[in-house]
Structure formats: structure tokens, C-alpha cells
Design a protein around this motif. Sequence first.
Motif, PDB file in Angstrom:
ATOM      1  N   LEU A  66       0.848  -1.034  -0.215  1.00  0.00           N
ATOM      2  CA  LEU A  66       0.222  -0.077  -0.201  1.00  0.00           C
ATOM      3  C   LEU A  66       0.931   0.976   0.183  1.00  0.00           C
ATOM      4  CD1 LEU A  66      -3.000   0.629  -0.384  1.00  0.00           C
ATOM      5  CD2 LEU A  66      -3.221   1.028   2.167  1.00  0.00           C
ATOM      6  N   PHE A  67       1.711   1.169   0.462  1.00  0.00           N
ATOM      7  CA  PHE A  67       2.734   2.350   0.484  1.00  0.00           C
ATOM      8  C   PHE A  67       3.148   2.859  -0.966  1.00  0.00           C
ATOM      9  CE2 PHE A  67       7.929   3.711   0.290  1.00  0.00           C
ATOM     10  CZ  PHE A  67       7.783   5.014   1.135  1.00  0.00           C
ATOM     11  N   CYS A  68       3.552   1.219  -1.391  1.00  0.00           N
ATOM     12  CA  CYS A  68       3.843   2.260  -3.186  1.00  0.00           C
ATOM     13  C   CYS A  68       1.761   2.442  -3.934  1.00  0.00           C
ATOM     14  CB  CYS A  68       3.800   0.345  -3.698  1.00  0.00           C
ATOM     15  SG  CYS A  68       5.924  -0.088  -3.086  1.00  0.00           S
ATOM     16  N   TYR A  69       1.285   1.786  -3.358  1.00  0.00           N
ATOM     17  CA  TYR A  69       0.446   2.679  -4.019  1.00  0.00           C
ATOM     18  C   TYR A  69       0.116   4.138  -3.936  1.00  0.00           C
ATOM     19  CZ  TYR A  69      -1.496  -2.017  -6.196  1.00  0.00           C
ATOM     20  OH  TYR A  69      -1.670  -2.851  -5.901  1.00  0.00           O
ATOM     21  N   GLY A  70       0.857   4.080  -2.256  1.00  0.00           N
ATOM     22  CA  GLY A  70       0.653   5.906  -1.836  1.00  0.00           C
ATOM     23  C   GLY A  70       1.881   6.330  -2.559  1.00  0.00           C
ATOM     24  N   LEU A  71       2.867   5.783  -2.842  1.00  0.00           N
ATOM     25  CA  LEU A  71       3.297   6.699  -4.312  1.00  0.00           C
ATOM     26  C   LEU A  71       2.998   7.247  -4.921  1.00  0.00           C
ATOM     27  CD1 LEU A  71       7.509   5.465  -2.736  1.00  0.00           C
ATOM     28  CD2 LEU A  71       6.221   7.797  -1.981  1.00  0.00           C
ATOM     29  N   ALA A  72       2.558   6.056  -5.945  1.00  0.00           N
ATOM     30  CA  ALA A  72       1.799   6.275  -7.560  1.00  0.00           C
ATOM     31  C   ALA A  72       1.052   7.324  -7.106  1.00  0.00           C
ATOM     32  CB  ALA A  72       1.529   4.609  -7.576  1.00  0.00           C
ATOM     33  N   VAL A  73       0.028   7.032  -6.288  1.00  0.00           N
ATOM     34  CA  VAL A  73      -0.641   8.600  -5.930  1.00  0.00           C
ATOM     35  C   VAL A  73       0.175   9.901  -6.111  1.00  0.00           C
ATOM     36  CG1 VAL A  73      -2.521   9.555  -4.607  1.00  0.00           C
ATOM     37  CG2 VAL A  73      -2.789   7.046  -4.975  1.00  0.00           C
ATOM     38  N   LEU A  74       0.893   9.996  -5.214  1.00  0.00           N
ATOM     39  CA  LEU A  74       1.799  11.155  -5.137  1.00  0.00           C
ATOM     40  C   LEU A  74       2.287  12.086  -6.372  1.00  0.00           C
ATOM     41  CD1 LEU A  74       3.261  11.003  -1.756  1.00  0.00           C
ATOM     42  CD2 LEU A  74       2.365  12.904  -2.490  1.00  0.00           C
ATOM     43  N   ILE A  75       3.042  10.572  -6.691  1.00  0.00           N
ATOM     44  CA  ILE A  75       4.124  10.838  -8.770  1.00  0.00           C
ATOM     45  C   ILE A  75       2.788  10.966  -9.266  1.00  0.00           C
ATOM     46  CG2 ILE A  75       4.542  10.078 -10.405  1.00  0.00           C
ATOM     47  CD1 ILE A  75       5.909   7.930  -8.497  1.00  0.00           C
ATOM     48  N   ALA A  76       1.688  10.153  -9.561  1.00  0.00           N
ATOM     49  CA  ALA A  76       0.270  11.167 -10.122  1.00  0.00           C
ATOM     50  C   ALA A  76      -0.385  12.352 -10.214  1.00  0.00           C
ATOM     51  CB  ALA A  76      -0.602   9.491 -10.764  1.00  0.00           C
ATOM     52  N   GLY A  77      -0.305  12.230  -8.592  1.00  0.00           N
ATOM     53  CA  GLY A  77      -0.505  13.838  -8.378  1.00  0.00           C
ATOM     54  C   GLY A  77      -0.194  14.841  -8.619  1.00  0.00           C
ATOM     55  N   SER A  78       1.459  14.349  -8.154  1.00  0.00           N
ATOM     56  CA  SER A  78       3.143  16.167  -8.792  1.00  0.00           C
ATOM     57  C   SER A  78       2.181  16.317 -10.711  1.00  0.00           C
ATOM     58  CB  SER A  78       3.999  15.425  -8.078  1.00  0.00           C
ATOM     59  OG  SER A  78       3.377  15.112  -7.406  1.00  0.00           O
ATOM     60  N   VAL A  79       2.522  15.222 -11.079  1.00  0.00           N
ATOM     61  CA  VAL A  79       2.505  15.053 -12.464  1.00  0.00           C
ATOM     62  C   VAL A  79       1.434  15.950 -12.885  1.00  0.00           C
ATOM     63  CG1 VAL A  79       2.360  14.223 -14.976  1.00  0.00           C
ATOM     64  CG2 VAL A  79       4.292  12.881 -12.992  1.00  0.00           C
ATOM     65  N   ALA A  80       0.127  15.269 -12.708  1.00  0.00           N
ATOM     66  CA  ALA A  80      -1.408  16.399 -12.977  1.00  0.00           C
ATOM     67  C   ALA A  80      -0.844  17.795 -12.609  1.00  0.00           C
ATOM     68  CB  ALA A  80      -2.377  15.144 -11.973  1.00  0.00           C
ATOM     69  N   GLU A  81      -0.621  17.906 -11.246  1.00  0.00           N
ATOM     70  CA  GLU A  81      -0.145  19.611 -10.301  1.00  0.00           C
ATOM     71  C   GLU A  81       0.575  20.443 -11.829  1.00  0.00           C
ATOM     72  OE1 GLU A  81       0.391  22.095  -6.808  1.00  0.00           O
ATOM     73  OE2 GLU A  81       1.512  19.981  -6.958  1.00  0.00           O
ATOM     74  N   LEU A  82       1.744  20.067 -11.642  1.00  0.00           N
ATOM     75  CA  LEU A  82       2.557  20.698 -13.076  1.00  0.00           C
ATOM     76  C   LEU A  82       1.863  20.652 -14.265  1.00  0.00           C
ATOM     77  CD1 LEU A  82       5.543  20.998 -13.857  1.00  0.00           C
ATOM     78  CD2 LEU A  82       5.418  19.617 -14.526  1.00  0.00           C
ATOM     79  N   LEU A  83       0.673  19.707 -14.620  1.00  0.00           N
ATOM     80  CA  LEU A  83       0.469  20.124 -16.167  1.00  0.00           C
ATOM     81  C   LEU A  83      -0.703  21.371 -15.781  1.00  0.00           C
ATOM     82  CD1 LEU A  83       0.036  16.359 -17.311  1.00  0.00           C
ATOM     83  CD2 LEU A  83       1.740  18.311 -17.886  1.00  0.00           C
ATOM     84  N   SER A  84      -1.039  21.598 -15.005  1.00  0.00           N
ATOM     85  CA  SER A  84      -2.518  22.187 -14.280  1.00  0.00           C
ATOM     86  C   SER A  84      -1.782  23.648 -14.071  1.00  0.00           C
ATOM     87  CB  SER A  84      -3.500  21.705 -13.029  1.00  0.00           C
ATOM     88  OG  SER A  84      -3.674  22.763 -12.362  1.00  0.00           O
ATOM     89  N   ARG A  85      -0.523  24.081 -13.482  1.00  0.00           N
ATOM     90  CA  ARG A  85       0.101  25.560 -13.584  1.00  0.00           C
ATOM     91  C   ARG A  85       0.371  25.755 -13.752  1.00  0.00           C
ATOM     92  NH1 ARG A  85       1.584  26.786  -8.419  1.00  0.00           N
ATOM     93  NH2 ARG A  85       0.623  25.542  -6.449  1.00  0.00           N
ATOM     94  N   THR A  86       0.847  24.703 -15.248  1.00  0.00           N
ATOM     95  CA  THR A  86       1.278  24.776 -16.529  1.00  0.00           C
ATOM     96  C   THR A  86       0.383  26.003 -17.284  1.00  0.00           C
ATOM     97  OG1 THR A  86       3.402  23.649 -16.879  1.00  0.00           O
ATOM     98  CG2 THR A  86       2.895  24.199 -19.028  1.00  0.00           C
ATOM     99  N   ALA A  87      -1.242  25.190 -17.423  1.00  0.00           N
ATOM    100  CA  ALA A  87      -1.572  25.533 -18.447  1.00  0.00           C
ATOM    101  C   ALA A  87      -2.024  26.803 -17.680  1.00  0.00           C
ATOM    102  CB  ALA A  87      -2.869  24.686 -18.359  1.00  0.00           C
ATOM    103  N   GLU A  88      -2.628  26.718 -16.309  1.00  0.00           N
ATOM    104  CA  GLU A  88      -2.147  28.342 -16.340  1.00  0.00           C
ATOM    105  C   GLU A  88      -1.519  29.110 -15.798  1.00  0.00           C
ATOM    106  OE1 GLU A  88      -2.837  27.645 -12.202  1.00  0.00           O
ATOM    107  OE2 GLU A  88      -4.935  25.993 -11.603  1.00  0.00           O
ATOM    108  N   MET A  89      -0.456  29.278 -16.185  1.00  0.00           N
ATOM    109  CA  MET A  89       0.726  30.334 -15.989  1.00  0.00           C
ATOM    110  C   MET A  89       0.675  30.409 -17.334  1.00  0.00           C
ATOM    111  SD  MET A  89       4.071  28.719 -13.554  1.00  0.00           S
ATOM    112  CE  MET A  89       3.487  28.644 -12.199  1.00  0.00           C
ATOM    113  N   SER A  90       0.369  29.500 -18.582  1.00  0.00           N
ATOM    114  CA  SER A  90       0.963  30.208 -19.787  1.00  0.00           C
ATOM    115  C   SER A  90      -0.434  31.099 -20.386  1.00  0.00           C
ATOM    116  CB  SER A  90       1.497  29.163 -20.952  1.00  0.00           C
ATOM    117  OG  SER A  90      -0.152  27.943 -20.451  1.00  0.00           O
ATOM    118  N   GLY A  91      -1.659  30.466 -19.989  1.00  0.00           N
ATOM    119  CA  GLY A  91      -2.569  30.749 -19.988  1.00  0.00           C
ATOM    120  C   GLY A  91      -3.198  29.978 -21.505  1.00  0.00           C
TER     121      GLY A  91
END
Length: 350
Positions: A48-73
Motif C-alpha cells: 500500500l506504501f507503493c500505491y501511495g507513492l504512485a498517487v503522489l507521483i501521478a498527482g505531482s505530474v497532474a499539478e505540474l500540467l495544471s500549473r503550466t496551463a494556468e501560467m501560460s494561459g
Amino acid sequence: MHVIPEWLELICLAFCIGVIACRLWFFPPAIQDKYSYQENFVSRMWTLFCYGLAVLIAGSVAELLSRTAEMSGQPFPAFFQALPTVLFRTHYGKVWLIRIAALLLLALSKTAVKYRDKPAFLLLMLLLGLIVSMTASASGHASDAGDFSLPEIMDWFHLLGASLWGGGLMVLSIFILPDLTGGKNPPPALIAVVASRFSAIAGFAVAIVAATALYNAWIYVGGINALLKAPYGRVVLTKIILFFILINLGAFNRYVSVPLLQEQAGVSLERRGIFTRIALRFFPRLQPVESGNQILIRFMRSVRVEALLIVGVLLCAALLRHEIPARHLSHLGHIGGADQPMQHHNPSDM
């Protein structure tokens, strides 16, 4: 849209830190050897620790894309062209690179099964977990005051305390207590040792959470008026109520349930602290007469309730990360008390 993923990431971060703390302190391999206990849950816990890490990695990638979209417009997929700029020329991008590197190293360390239960290796994993939590503070409201500023450090300590406390509760309620009590003859000495070790760590974590919460309330709320009228303040108030309930449940376990479990394991009355002796005088009916089954069942239920309340506290934390702090609203005149002195925050270098 942003709060739920943030909430899941906070839960997963707390759980991962709780797993590492479990193997380091309140259920280390040395305890198993001493009590000759063959664990059944450790492999499931690491899975379950590995699943938690997978969620953290996926969430970090998704947040990067979201922030990039917001910053670039720019809409999808045009904003991908701005990714190199965001990653290498903004404050957020640098923090994100540190976060993803720490997460990938944590994921890689999980494969080193041979060294997984070595104290030095677990300390290295804990250090990586601390870095991940630091990046959460370095990309939120606290980062407005600058890197390694007092508000950012206090926010980081607050998250660490909540993760250690909450993650430990999750591990206890999901894995350790169900496994220890699942057989016909639960090992009372081992249960008492695990409960007392966790109680000591939880007490330290609660002290950190309480101290940093007072500071954060002063910095981001400012007063009773903002606490009651601003959306940010109302979420803080909800968080305070949940924390107060948690404190009461935790204190009851620390000064009543855990000492009674220790008594079942043969710990003498003289070794009890003064607060425990006082508490048991107020709760004479809770002392065991024939067996400690009722004490153990009550302790397990309390831990599960605490774990659920921690999940609620983390939801409040996720909401606060996406709300404008009450002091800022007061400064803008959106709530009463705009004439109060303001704490100045420099905008973060995004």
C-alpha cells in the motif's frame, strides 16, 4: 477540482510517512524478534506504501500540467510548449523537480528489499519523505514569505507533525491492531509495547501540530472576526474543532487505555505517571476486572475514529491551500476588520 487531488496526496503522504515511522519506532524488526512475532501485515503495508507513492507521483505530474496551463494561459495541448520554461525558470518548477526526484528515489528504495528494514535505510527513506513534505510548503501560501522563511518552516513542521501523527494512526488502524488482535490469543505484551511507543511519538507530534497551528492562525487568520466571517477562517474553525476532538481521544488513550493495556501486560502501578494515576481515579469503572478484551476493543475503536478524524483534518488542510487567507481578504476589504494591521507577504516567484 483541485481540492480532492490535493486531499488524496496529503492522505498518501501521511500514510507513507506513517509506514516508515512504524518500522523505525513503534513496530521495528527488533520488537518482532524480542516477542517472536511473525508478522502477516508488513508486506501488505509496503504494498500500500507503493500505491501511495504512485498517487503522489501521478498527482505531482497532474499539478505540474495544471500549473503550466494556468501560467501560460494556453489550452491543451498548446501549453506543453511552456513546460521547459515552467520547470527551469520558475520557483514552482524548481520545487517540483526536487519533489519528483525525492518521490522517484522513494519508489526506487522500495525495491531494495534486502535493506528495507535496516534503520539507516529507513532513516534515508524518512529524509526523502521530509523533502517531499517540504516541497508542499514551498509551493503553497507559506512560500509567499520566501524560501526557508519562518512561515514556510512553520507550515512544514505543521505538515510533518500531522503526517507523523495521522500516518501512524492509519497504519495502526489498518494493519497493526487488526493483525495483532486477529488470533485467538492476542499478545498483550506486544500490543502494550506498540501502543505505548506510538502514544509517545503521537504526543510529540501533537505538540508540534498545536504550536505551529497557533502560529499559522496568527499569520493567516488574524482575529476572531476573520475566523467567523471569512471562508478561510471557517475552514480553520472546522479544523480546530476536529483537532480538539482528536486531542481528547488521544489524551484518553494515552492516560487511560494505554496504561491499562500495560497493566494487562504486567507493568506495575508504580511505573504509571501522575497524570495516568489521576485519570484512572476519574474512570474507575474502566479498569479491568478479569480480562483486557474490553480495553483493547475500546482502544482499537478509538484509534479508528482518530484515523477518520485525521482524514477530515487533511481535507481542511487541502481546502486551506486553495482559499485566500483571511488576513488577505481583510486587507482587500472583503470582510470586516480591514483596519487591522497586516502581515506583509511577498508574492512568490512563480
